[in-house]
Design a protein around this motif. Sequence first.
Motif, PDB file in Angstrom:
ATOM      1  N   ASN A 109      25.931 -21.238 -41.368  1.00  0.00           N
ATOM      2  CA  ASN A 109      25.849 -19.804 -41.135  1.00  0.00           C
ATOM      3  C   ASN A 109      24.393 -19.322 -41.101  1.00  0.00           C
ATOM      4  OD1 ASN A 109      27.023 -17.321 -40.604  1.00  0.00           O
ATOM      5  ND2 ASN A 109      27.095 -16.734 -42.754  1.00  0.00           N
ATOM      6  N   THR A 110      23.533 -20.170 -40.598  1.00  0.00           N
ATOM      7  CA  THR A 110      22.115 -19.855 -40.454  1.00  0.00           C
ATOM      8  C   THR A 110      21.568 -20.694 -39.310  1.00  0.00           C
ATOM      9  OG1 THR A 110      19.983 -19.739 -41.620  1.00  0.00           O
ATOM     10  CG2 THR A 110      21.386 -21.634 -42.094  1.00  0.00           C
ATOM     11  N   THR A 111      20.491 -20.239 -38.725  1.00  0.00           N
ATOM     12  CA  THR A 111      19.908 -20.977 -37.605  1.00  0.00           C
ATOM     13  C   THR A 111      18.796 -21.891 -38.095  1.00  0.00           C
ATOM     14  OG1 THR A 111      20.429 -19.204 -36.045  1.00  0.00           O
ATOM     15  CG2 THR A 111      18.725 -20.777 -35.395  1.00  0.00           C
ATOM     16  N   LEU A 112      19.002 -23.199 -37.943  1.00  0.00           N
ATOM     17  CA  LEU A 112      18.014 -24.187 -38.350  1.00  0.00           C
ATOM     18  C   LEU A 112      17.684 -25.075 -37.150  1.00  0.00           C
ATOM     19  CD1 LEU A 112      19.393 -25.329 -41.841  1.00  0.00           C
ATOM     20  CD2 LEU A 112      17.566 -23.693 -41.383  1.00  0.00           C
ATOM     21  N   THR A 113      16.463 -24.978 -36.674  1.00  0.00           N
ATOM     22  CA  THR A 113      16.022 -25.862 -35.608  1.00  0.00           C
ATOM     23  C   THR A 113      15.685 -27.226 -36.195  1.00  0.00           C
ATOM     24  OG1 THR A 113      13.693 -25.260 -35.846  1.00  0.00           O
ATOM     25  CG2 THR A 113      15.060 -23.877 -34.390  1.00  0.00           C
ATOM     26  N   SER A 114      15.375 -28.164 -35.342  1.00  0.00           N
ATOM     27  CA  SER A 114      15.088 -29.521 -35.822  1.00  0.00           C
ATOM     28  C   SER A 114      13.887 -29.542 -36.761  1.00  0.00           C
ATOM     29  CB  SER A 114      14.847 -30.460 -34.641  1.00  0.00           C
ATOM     30  OG  SER A 114      13.768 -30.007 -33.846  1.00  0.00           O
ATOM     31  N   LEU A 117      14.955 -28.542 -40.347  1.00  0.00           N
ATOM     32  CA  LEU A 117      15.800 -29.469 -41.099  1.00  0.00           C
ATOM     33  C   LEU A 117      14.947 -30.422 -41.933  1.00  0.00           C
ATOM     34  CD1 LEU A 117      18.415 -30.331 -38.325  1.00  0.00           C
ATOM     35  CD2 LEU A 117      18.810 -28.919 -40.363  1.00  0.00           C
ATOM     36  N   THR A 118      15.278 -30.535 -43.208  1.00  0.00           N
ATOM     37  CA  THR A 118      14.603 -31.471 -44.106  1.00  0.00           C
ATOM     38  C   THR A 118      15.657 -32.234 -44.890  1.00  0.00           C
ATOM     39  OG1 THR A 118      14.441 -29.777 -45.844  1.00  0.00           O
ATOM     40  CG2 THR A 118      12.558 -30.011 -44.360  1.00  0.00           C
ATOM     41  N   THR A 119      15.260 -33.339 -45.477  1.00  0.00           N
ATOM     42  CA  THR A 119      16.201 -34.135 -46.260  1.00  0.00           C
ATOM     43  C   THR A 119      16.680 -33.330 -47.461  1.00  0.00           C
ATOM     44  OG1 THR A 119      15.205 -36.227 -45.578  1.00  0.00           O
ATOM     45  CG2 THR A 119      16.498 -36.233 -47.623  1.00  0.00           C
ATOM     46  N   GLY A 120      17.983 -33.218 -47.577  1.00  0.00           N
ATOM     47  CA  GLY A 120      18.581 -32.462 -48.674  1.00  0.00           C
ATOM     48  C   GLY A 120      19.940 -31.925 -48.273  1.00  0.00           C
ATOM     49  N   TYR A 121      20.453 -31.020 -49.091  1.00  0.00           N
ATOM     50  CA  TYR A 121      21.794 -30.481 -48.875  1.00  0.00           C
ATOM     51  C   TYR A 121      21.730 -29.085 -48.266  1.00  0.00           C
ATOM     52  CZ  TYR A 121      23.208 -34.281 -51.958  1.00  0.00           C
ATOM     53  OH  TYR A 121      23.405 -35.518 -52.507  1.00  0.00           O
ATOM     54  N   VAL A 122      22.622 -28.835 -47.315  1.00  0.00           N
ATOM     55  CA  VAL A 122      22.835 -27.499 -46.770  1.00  0.00           C
ATOM     56  C   VAL A 122      24.324 -27.180 -46.930  1.00  0.00           C
ATOM     57  CG1 VAL A 122      20.908 -27.560 -45.151  1.00  0.00           C
ATOM     58  CG2 VAL A 122      23.145 -28.439 -44.434  1.00  0.00           C
ATOM     59  N   THR A 123      24.650 -25.925 -46.767  1.00  0.00           N
ATOM     60  CA  THR A 123      26.031 -25.478 -46.948  1.00  0.00           C
ATOM     61  C   THR A 123      26.617 -25.086 -45.603  1.00  0.00           C
ATOM     62  OG1 THR A 123      25.534 -24.659 -49.170  1.00  0.00           O
ATOM     63  CG2 THR A 123      27.503 -23.800 -48.105  1.00  0.00           C
ATOM     64  N   SER A 131      38.474 -24.104 -55.194  1.00  0.00           N
ATOM     65  CA  SER A 131      37.489 -23.103 -55.602  1.00  0.00           C
ATOM     66  C   SER A 131      37.106 -22.151 -54.489  1.00  0.00           C
ATOM     67  CB  SER A 131      36.226 -23.799 -56.095  1.00  0.00           C
ATOM     68  OG  SER A 131      35.613 -24.519 -55.029  1.00  0.00           O
ATOM     69  N   ASN A 132      37.443 -22.517 -53.249  1.00  0.00           N
ATOM     70  CA  ASN A 132      37.041 -21.775 -52.054  1.00  0.00           C
ATOM     71  C   ASN A 132      35.527 -21.764 -51.862  1.00  0.00           C
ATOM     72  OD1 ASN A 132      38.150 -20.452 -49.773  1.00  0.00           O
ATOM     73  ND2 ASN A 132      37.433 -18.474 -50.530  1.00  0.00           N
ATOM     74  N   ALA A 133      34.830 -22.675 -52.526  1.00  0.00           N
ATOM     75  CA  ALA A 133      33.385 -22.795 -52.360  1.00  0.00           C
ATOM     76  C   ALA A 133      33.081 -23.502 -51.049  1.00  0.00           C
ATOM     77  CB  ALA A 133      32.778 -23.568 -53.526  1.00  0.00           C
ATOM     78  N   ASN A 134      31.991 -23.111 -50.425  1.00  0.00           N
ATOM     79  CA  ASN A 134      31.603 -23.751 -49.168  1.00  0.00           C
ATOM     80  C   ASN A 134      31.151 -25.187 -49.390  1.00  0.00           C
ATOM     81  OD1 ASN A 134      30.760 -20.595 -48.499  1.00  0.00           O
ATOM     82  ND2 ASN A 134      31.689 -21.701 -46.802  1.00  0.00           N
ATOM     83  N   ILE A 135      31.551 -26.051 -48.469  1.00  0.00           N
ATOM     84  CA  ILE A 135      31.289 -27.488 -48.575  1.00  0.00           C
ATOM     85  C   ILE A 135      29.841 -27.793 -48.185  1.00  0.00           C
ATOM     86  CG2 ILE A 135      31.879 -29.689 -47.441  1.00  0.00           C
ATOM     87  CD1 ILE A 135      34.802 -28.879 -47.653  1.00  0.00           C
ATOM     88  N   SER A 136      29.311 -28.837 -48.772  1.00  0.00           N
ATOM     89  CA  SER A 136      27.928 -29.244 -48.532  1.00  0.00           C
ATOM     90  C   SER A 136      27.839 -30.268 -47.402  1.00  0.00           C
ATOM     91  CB  SER A 136      27.328 -29.842 -49.804  1.00  0.00           C
ATOM     92  OG  SER A 136      27.356 -28.902 -50.865  1.00  0.00           O
ATOM     93  N   ILE A 301      26.967 -29.505 -55.264  1.00  0.00           N
ATOM     94  CA  ILE A 301      27.156 -30.292 -54.048  1.00  0.00           C
ATOM     95  C   ILE A 301      28.667 -30.383 -53.862  1.00  0.00           C
ATOM     96  CG2 ILE A 301      26.729 -32.495 -52.911  1.00  0.00           C
ATOM     97  CD1 ILE A 301      24.399 -32.866 -54.962  1.00  0.00           C
ATOM     98  N   VAL A 302      29.182 -29.574 -52.965  1.00  0.00           N
ATOM     99  CA  VAL A 302      30.635 -29.368 -52.883  1.00  0.00           C
ATOM    100  C   VAL A 302      31.252 -30.295 -51.843  1.00  0.00           C
ATOM    101  CG1 VAL A 302      32.470 -27.679 -52.489  1.00  0.00           C
ATOM    102  CG2 VAL A 302      30.322 -26.968 -53.572  1.00  0.00           C
ATOM    103  N   ALA A 303      32.280 -31.006 -52.260  1.00  0.00           N
ATOM    104  CA  ALA A 303      33.056 -31.886 -51.385  1.00  0.00           C
ATOM    105  C   ALA A 303      34.452 -31.312 -51.220  1.00  0.00           C
ATOM    106  CB  ALA A 303      33.118 -33.293 -51.981  1.00  0.00           C
TER     107      ALA A 303
END
Length: 466
Positions: A109-114, A117-123, A131-136, A301-303
Amino acid sequence: MKNLFNFTKLAFLALTLLVSVSCDDDDDNGNIIEGESNTIADFVAGNDDYSSLLAALQETDLDATLAGSGTFTVFAPNNAAFETFLDGAALEDVDTDVLREVLLNHVLNTTLTSTDLTTGYVTNLATEPSSNANISLYVDTTDGVVLNGQSTVTTPDIETDNGVIHAVDTVIALPTIATFATTNPALTSLVAALTDEGNTTFTTLLSDTEQDFTVFAPTNDAFAAFLDGAALEDVDNDVLAQVLSNHVVPGAVAISGTLTNSYVNTAATFNGEVDAPLSLYINTDNGVTLNGGSDVIIADIVAVNGVVHVVDTVIGLPDVTTFATADPNFSTLVAALTADASFGYVGALQTPNGTDPAPFTVLAPVNTAFENLLTDLGVDSLDDIDTATLAATLELHVIAGANVRAEDLAGLDGMMVETLGGTNITIQADPAAAIDPDNGENPIVATNVQATNGVIHAVSRVLRDL
């Protein structure tokens, strides 16, 4: 006639000039003509290589979402990726709700160009059902861009009116906890421990989408400190299994924002008894600390089957003193147990299960219980209580050689049991309480704080034989 011809010619030239000027104003360097739609949905619909993605979006009504206003990032699988995903099945054979979540697993739900993007988690926009939490989504930019260890960006930065598209070569499956454990290089030691000697119990368990889990995942550095120079193979398999199980809370999706100072039950057990799960004390006074010694450094970190929190220390198997020192409600009890140099209570209560006098059942007075005791005695502090009296009082709260859980109290109702100092107390099942030699009723207000060498029940009044 000649005048009419000249007028027509002039009108035609004027019209041509007007059209030329208008085109110059509307054309944005030859890319997008103002007024024409160029949304993510438009791009997919206009590209034959994404016809399967278009069909999936239409099947789930997500085409409307991606045609609307927004700031999206979409990792778009091509037809070949969908063909592999479907594995011979028709798109209509996939449950619509499942398909919708799979597709949302590709949308941020955000605009990320190349370059963003960095190594890590996004939602992403998919949600964990309990839980209705957004998945990672785990992004690895070490060599290109790889998502959840399985899908590679092949064409980045396709710009649209409502976001950016990155083409990918694989449909990104909904991640389980095992997915995140195996894709993050900072957790390779955890994976090695989980699969030691070919063990598949943990990876199978944490891949189960029919259950919910909260997992506290130690980093590689945490495991290095835990092993202290030893090899993983040097750790007894049963001990290792218990330690790992002590990082897993089954049946719960504990998102960090819902955590409070409290106890939860882990998958580890006392003496192999499935009905006696080990406890884990969570303290949220300053971040999230577990059993007083392990801090959460990456939360939520939601699965699809739960949540992972990365921790900086392997959580050791607790004895009864672990909870006494970790839980601030027992700080006065700890002060009492260590009030005199002659007291050996802490060492005694760390005795491993199976070694005399363990296991222990500890009736642990909370801080207010000690405050009331001082008031009743008319003294200001523990220092004002005679050492022998304090020692005898503390020993009233420990039953040696037994792990008496709350569910066992009914069978002991009205019975006298011997305490560590040799004095008897009486068990009362309803309401749960311990009756001291002074015939005082000491209510049990919290039960079954389970350690490896015994169990703690909190009491709201100090037992007395004064």
